[in-house]
Design an enzyme around this catalytic site. Structure first.
Site, PDB file in Angstrom:
ATOM      1  N   ASP A  45      64.499  72.439  82.025  1.00  0.00           N
ATOM      2  CA  ASP A  45      65.018  71.072  82.020  1.00  0.00           C
ATOM      3  C   ASP A  45      63.852  70.115  81.822  1.00  0.00           C
ATOM      4  O   ASP A  45      62.730  70.538  81.545  1.00  0.00           O
ATOM      5  CB  ASP A  45      65.787  70.784  83.317  1.00  0.00           C
ATOM      6  CG  ASP A  45      64.934  70.960  84.566  1.00  0.00           C
ATOM      7  OD1 ASP A  45      63.892  71.653  84.484  1.00  0.00           O
ATOM      8  OD2 ASP A  45      65.287  70.410  85.616  1.00  0.00           O
TER       9      ASP A  45
ATOM     10  N   ASP B  41      61.364  72.331  86.383  1.00  0.00           N
ATOM     11  CA  ASP B  41      61.445  73.046  87.655  1.00  0.00           C
ATOM     12  C   ASP B  41      62.630  74.016  87.649  1.00  0.00           C
ATOM     13  O   ASP B  41      62.892  74.690  88.639  1.00  0.00           O
ATOM     14  CB  ASP B  41      61.522  72.095  88.855  1.00  0.00           C
ATOM     15  CG  ASP B  41      62.756  71.205  88.858  1.00  0.00           C
ATOM     16  OD1 ASP B  41      63.517  71.220  87.870  1.00  0.00           O
ATOM     17  OD2 ASP B  41      62.943  70.474  89.860  1.00  0.00           O
TER      18      ASP B  41
ATOM     19  N   SER C  54      64.260  64.721  86.028  1.00  0.00           N
ATOM     20  CA  SER C  54      64.661  66.118  85.871  1.00  0.00           C
ATOM     21  C   SER C  54      65.603  66.307  84.674  1.00  0.00           C
ATOM     22  O   SER C  54      65.257  65.995  83.540  1.00  0.00           O
ATOM     23  CB  SER C  54      65.302  66.608  87.173  1.00  0.00           C
ATOM     24  OG  SER C  54      65.496  67.992  87.160  1.00  0.00           O
TER      25      SER C  54
END
Length: 452
Positions: free
Chosen positions: A246, A250, A104
């Site tokens: 990012d 998400d 992430s």
């Protein structure tokens, strides 16, 4: 050992904490738990596997594929795509499980393994615990029935995933984006291809930054955790606004035409009003966490929208939404879940819907976001205290009660023990920044005195 699964899969420094051996073992375990490998009775399970552009994703992907195929699972490799794309394809293709390799917003040396169950849904804690138990038993030598011959999984590249996901995103839009100029910061991450494509096809004039991933530059000084470049680009190009994702896309944060940040709370507020107008906001309710700004709560109350709070983490927001059938939820950090169209936070979808609202109304994003006023928020970390007594200390409870009395209806106090460190986080919101700082300072002293 501690629990392998964190709040969003298994993460760590790639090739140190998260090794190829671990990725392979976890994939075998996930196959047994999620795809009932070895007992298919004529049904050969299928897995969708995707990743972000991190260099370590290349060898970890190979390990995951080896684990799944050795357990008798056919693998569809979709390549570099966002986490929500892998979740969507897992459901759309009727796969038994999905696997996303990403850390992430974390820095490049990290990576992670995230599993999705049938339908593209995040795993409940009990499923993660079962996968971890099977992984540990295999790691300690417990044998498992390995398929041979035609029973092993087959692996093929599924290049259609990109187009399927973009088509899905465009199908959700209530109107086109013609006439808008938008800057997209892709964080050199997983949405570097699909996000500009989707915005352009929807009619926007697109300027992209941070969209040249080389495996090493993901999240490096760009994306949703570093907005300065996006702010500068929006002003330089005279754009209507900017969107930042990012590494696995998400999340979505935005920047208005003046360069001011529009955070997840403000995005939720804009989308809540838009969805209510279209009768898409079920029960006129939005779900967010206890970390949402008090200004968001006050704005929703003023607009007649019910606000349901959960613990910190998008998984808790999602659980609340699924349990009660709510359509919209999210976090201040930019995880926004539109449950009718995604099973997880989807930064590209969020950005597209935000743009659609700007195009539909003809109002600036700054004007739309002004529906809520962000109250000043002060956060102080108090280290080296007994965080386990936060909720049982009478002295601390008295200090909190006094602070809440002083702040009244236009302020808020939140004490949160850290999940990973021996510290307590003191958060105070107030209409006046000086009052927030004063109250936060006194509460931090009270925490030290009561729990030190």
């Amino acid at each position: 050992m501690g629990r392998l699964f964190g709040t969003d899969g298994v993460r760590g420094v790639a090739n140190a904490d998260l090794t190829a051996e671990m990725a392979l073992g976890l994939s075998v375990a996930a196959a047994h738990v999620l795809a009932e490998a070895g007992t298919f009775e004529g049904h050969k399970p299928t897995a969708v596997v995707g990743r972000d552009p991190r260099a370590s994703g290349e060898f970890l992907e190979a390990a995951v594929v080896a684990g799944l195929a050795s357990a008798g699972v056919d693998v569809l490799l979709v390549g570099v795509l966002p986490t929500p794309a892998v979740a969507h394809l897992t459901g759309a293709l009727g796969a038994d499980l999905g696997v996303m390799l990403s850390a992430s917003h974390n820095a490049m040396p990290d990576n992670g393994v995230k599993f999705f169950a049938r339908g593209g849904h995040k795993l409940a804690d009990d499923l993660e615990d079962r996968i971890e138990a099977v992984y540990e038993s295999h790691r300690h030598g417990e044998p498992w029935q390995r398929p041979t011959g035609a029973g092993v999984g087959r692996v093929r590249t599924y290049g259609e995933g990109f187009e399927q996901y973009v088509t899905h995103l465009l199908s959700v839009l209530p109107n086109r984006l013609d006439g808008l100029k938008i800057v997209l910061d892709e964080a050199h991450g997983a949405a570097s291809g699909v996000s500009p494509e989707a915005f352009a096809r929807a009619g926007a004039e697109v300027v992209t930054i941070g969209a040249e991933p080389d495996g090493l530059n993901i999240n490096a000084g760009c994306g949703s955790t570093h907005l300065d470049k996006l702010k500068a680009a929006v002003i330089e190009h005279g754009a209507h606004f900017g969107v930042a994702h990012d590494g696995d896309a998400d999340r979505c944060l935005a920047v208005d035409h003046t360069g001011a940040e529009v955070d997840g709370d403000q995005i939720l507020a804009v989308l809540a009003l838009s969805m209510r107008e279209r009768s898409a906001l079920r029960a006129d309710t939005v779900v967010a966490t206890v970390m949402s700004n008090l200004g968001f709560k006050l704005a929703m109350e003023r607009e007649g929208i019910r606000f349901v709070q959960t613990g910190v983490g998008d998984r808790y927001v999602l659980e609340e939404m699924k349990e009660h059938g709510y359509a919209l939820g999210g976090e201040q950090s930019g995880h926004v879940i539109i449950l009718d169209h995604a099973t997880t936070g989807d930064g590209t979808l969020t950005g597209l819907l935000l743009a659609a609202r700007v195009a539909e109304t003809g109002r600036t994003l700054r004007d739309l976001a002004s529906v809520m006023e962000r109250l000043p928020q002060v956060l102080i970390n108090v280290p080296d205290v007994d965080k386990s007594r936060v909720r049982t200390s009478a002295d601390l409870a008295a200090a909190v009660t006094e602070a809440e009395r002083e702040l009244g209806e236009t302020g808020r106090v939140l004490l949160r023990p850290s999940g990973t460190e021996p510290l307590v986080r003191v958060m105070v919101e107030a209409a006046d920044i000086e009052q927030a700082r004063s109250v936060a300072g006194r509460l931090a002293d009270a925490v030290k005195s009561a729990l030190g």
